[in-house]
Design a protein around this motif. Structure first.
Motif, short mmCIF file in Angstrom:
data_model
loop_
_atom_site.label_atom_id
_atom_site.label_comp_id
_atom_site.label_asym_id
_atom_site.label_seq_id
_atom_site.Cartn_x
_atom_site.Cartn_y
_atom_site.Cartn_z
N HIS A 119 0.82 -1.21 0.00
CA HIS A 119 0.00 0.00 0.00
C HIS A 119 0.86 1.26 0.00
N ALA A 120 1.95 1.23 0.77
CA ALA A 120 2.83 2.40 0.82
C ALA A 120 3.46 2.65 -0.54
N ASP A 121 3.84 1.59 -1.23
CA ASP A 121 4.44 1.74 -2.56
C ASP A 121 3.42 2.33 -3.55
N SER A 122 2.15 1.88 -3.42
CA SER A 122 1.10 2.40 -4.30
C SER A 122 0.83 3.87 -4.02
N VAL A 123 0.79 4.22 -2.72
CA VAL A 123 0.53 5.62 -2.35
C VAL A 123 1.67 6.50 -2.83
N GLU A 124 2.92 6.03 -2.67
CA GLU A 124 4.09 6.85 -3.05
C GLU A 124 4.07 7.15 -4.55
N SER A 125 3.71 6.17 -5.36
CA SER A 125 3.77 6.36 -6.80
C SER A 125 2.63 7.23 -7.32
N ASN A 126 1.57 7.41 -6.51
CA ASN A 126 0.42 8.19 -6.98
C ASN A 126 0.19 9.46 -6.17
N TRP A 127 1.13 9.79 -5.30
CA TRP A 127 0.94 10.95 -4.43
C TRP A 127 1.72 12.13 -4.99
N ALA A 128 0.99 13.25 -5.16
CA ALA A 128 1.63 14.43 -5.75
C ALA A 128 2.46 15.20 -4.74
N ASP A 129 2.10 15.13 -3.48
CA ASP A 129 2.80 15.88 -2.44
C ASP A 129 4.18 15.27 -2.23
N GLN A 130 5.23 16.04 -2.47
CA GLN A 130 6.60 15.53 -2.38
C GLN A 130 6.97 15.12 -0.96
#
Length: 570
Positions: A364-375
């Motif tokens: 889930h963390a990997d999925s969130v990281e790849s789709n999260w715009a906030d750096q």
């Protein structure tokens, strides 16, 4: 013509001799048991004494009669020292009979034998030897000389000391040896009294020595001790040897068993545990404990109710290295067993539940990281992923270590260069950005160890070096060398990292984790356990970077054909 009374005296004397020799022959089955050989010798000497005297009573030739009397003296004066030697060994004092001065005990009987065989040529034992017929027997009178008195008194004294040792045994060990001891002691009293009366020429018939005839009762008591009470099947030497082991005050339940697995002694804790008493001893081990001693020694554990006991068995050996039984100590391991079960459960949680849940978290963390715009949040997700990877790595390492250690060691000749190259390949696959080099210029052709366990240790050290590197390109160097004296083979992993914190190395030396000593990774513990498993030594140094060294015994076996075949097959 010998009368009824005379015939009875002759018959009893000869019967005493035959019975003594017969009992000695019967006891030959116990040869090797503590005291048995000495007692057989004492009975044989006693038999010669009685037979020689009984036959002498019907002889009329002066020379033959004197020879028979001399032979009876030899038997009489050898019986006491041999009986004392029996008592010393039977009661657990065999060290006395093994000292260099033991021949001193036999100075008197040897002197008697020499003097008795040469009586026609001297009067050192007696003089004025003459027939003094009584009850139609060839009885004789003579004046016993001081040397003769000394030899008889010495033999009597030694026999008396032996009797006292047996009495002490009865008092010290209670009912276990009471019947045997009473039988032997009672058998000695009438014989000793009559012999003293004859020696002092006390009574109406000084020419008649009734001691040989009374030896028949002595043999009867001895036969009872051996046939009814199994005197040599269980003896005090087992208990006395146990006492020398300084275990009487042990807090754990303790049982002393003889060679036939019978309990002959136990401490208070054992009495309480098995709800028994010393008065019931000896008792078979299986009837008391509920299982055979051999089975218990094989399993190493005993379950009694809700408690579990570890079993320790120590053979009891005398000074001459003869095994006379053993000591069984029961250690309560109930708490340790529960802790082991708890650790097993925790280990399964770590290997299965934690890994499965952490895999979900990482996904889930990997999925969130790849789709999260906030750096900023992306960096936090990356930190979560890194932490998940570290936990998953720990789980993988523990699972692999457990799998390897649960198997038996498979020691074999391995090619050092091939092993290091295989480690390098595995690490590069997991960390393609790392630089891993192998140095094998001074490596031996092969070393004898378990390749799987050694590879795990080397790979774990290398991965630790890479994971904790702060360089853009993590580096590690693997090397294998032989010490100059070829006494050991060393495997090294070098890095350019900062020094490993002392708290982590101290924790390894202490063999346990302490507060404030938690390592950054379980990797060092895995390496430590693996190296210990193959009989090696793990050390750490610092030379511009950490140097982890695994030292193995130099069992290279270059000239062993079997090793060469194994290498070629591998």
């Amino acid at each position: 013509m010998v009368g009824l009374i005379g015939g009875g005296i002759v018959g009893l004397s000869i019967a005493s001799g035959i019975a003594s020799l017969g009992l000695a022959a019967y006891l030959s089955r116990h040869r090797g048991r503590p005291g048995a050989t000495w007692f057989m010798a004492s009975l044989s000497s006693q038999g010669i004494w009685a037979l020689a005297y009984g036959v002498g009573l019907v002889l009329t030739d002066p020379q033959l009669r004197a020879a028979a009397e001399a032979l009876s003296w030899i038997g009489m004066n050898c019986t006491g020292p041999l009986f004392l030697a029996f008592a010393l060994e039977y009661t657990g004092r065999s060290t006395v009979t093994e000292e260099r001065w033991i021949p001193v005990l036999f100075v008197s009987p040897i002197a008697t034998a020499l003097l008795g065989l040469t009586t026609p040529f001297h009067t050192l034992l007696w003089r004025d030897f003459q027939f003094a017929p009584l009850f139609d027997l060839g009885t004789v009178l003579y004046s016993i000389q001081p040397l003769g008195y000394a030899t008889v008194i010495t033999s009597l004294t030694m026999a008396g000391i032996g009797v006292l040792l047996l009495v002490e045994t009865m008092v010290a060990y209670g009912s276990v040896y009471r019947r045997e001891t009473i039988a032997v002691v009672l058998s000695s009293i009438p014989v000793s009294v009559v012999l003293i009366l004859w020696l002092g020429q006390i009574g109406p018939y000084p020419q008649l020595n009734l001691t040989p005839a009374l030896l028949f009762t002595h043999v009867a008591f001895d036969a009872y001790a051996f046939s009814s009470t199994s005197m040599f099947e269980t003896n005090p030497v087992t208990q006395r040897t146990a006492e020398r082991s300084a275990v009487d005050d042990l807090d754990d339940p303790l049982l002393v068993v003889d060679e036939d697995s019978r309990v002959v002694k136990l401490n208070d804790r054992a009495q309480s545990l098995f709800e028994t008493s010393r008065e019931r001893l000896p008792q078979s081990f299986s009837s008391l404990v509920g299982t055979e001693l051999a089975s218990l020694r094989s399993s190493g554990e005993l379950s009694l109710g809700s408690r579990t006991y570890g079993v320790s068995y120590t053979p009891l050996e005398t000074a001459d290295d003869s095994t006379v039984g053993g000591i069984v100590v029961l250690y309560d391991i109930t708490t340790e067993r529960k802790q082991r079960q708890q650790l097993s459960v925790l280990n399964r949680v770590l290997r299965h539940n934690l890994r499965n849940e952490m895999t979900v978290v990482r996904g889930h963390a990997d999925s969130v990281e790849s789709n999260w715009a906030d750096q900023q949040l992306g960096k936090q997700m990356h930190s979560i992923i890194d932490a998940s990877d570290r936990l998953l790595s720990i789980s993988d390492q523990m699972r692999e270590f457990e799998r390897i250690i649960d198997d038996e060691l498979n020691e074999q000749p391995i090619d050092c260069r091939e092993l290091l190259e295989a480690v390098r390949t595995d690490v590069r696959e997991a960390y393609p950005a790392a630089s891993v080099t192998v140095q094998t210029d001074s490596a031996p052709d092969h070393v004898f160890t378990d390749p799987t366990v050694l590879s795990l240790a080397m790979r774990t050290l290398t991965e630790n070096a890479i994971r904790h590197s702060v360089d853009s390109v993590p580096t590690a160097e693997l090397a294998c060398t032989v010490t100059p004296a070829e006494e050991a083979v060393t495997f090294e992993v070098r890095d350019s990292n900062g020094r490993i914190p002392e708290m982590e190395l101290e924790a390894l030396d202490a063999d346990e984790e302490h507060p404030l000593q938690h390592g950054r990774s379980i990797g060092l513990w895995i390496v430590n356990w693996a190296v210990t498993a193959v009989g090696g030594e793990l050390t750490f140094g610092y030379d511009g970077g950490n140097v982890a060294t695994i030292t193995l015994p130099a069992d290279i076996r270059e000239n062993n054909p079997d090793s060469a075949d194994a290498l070629s097959e591998g």
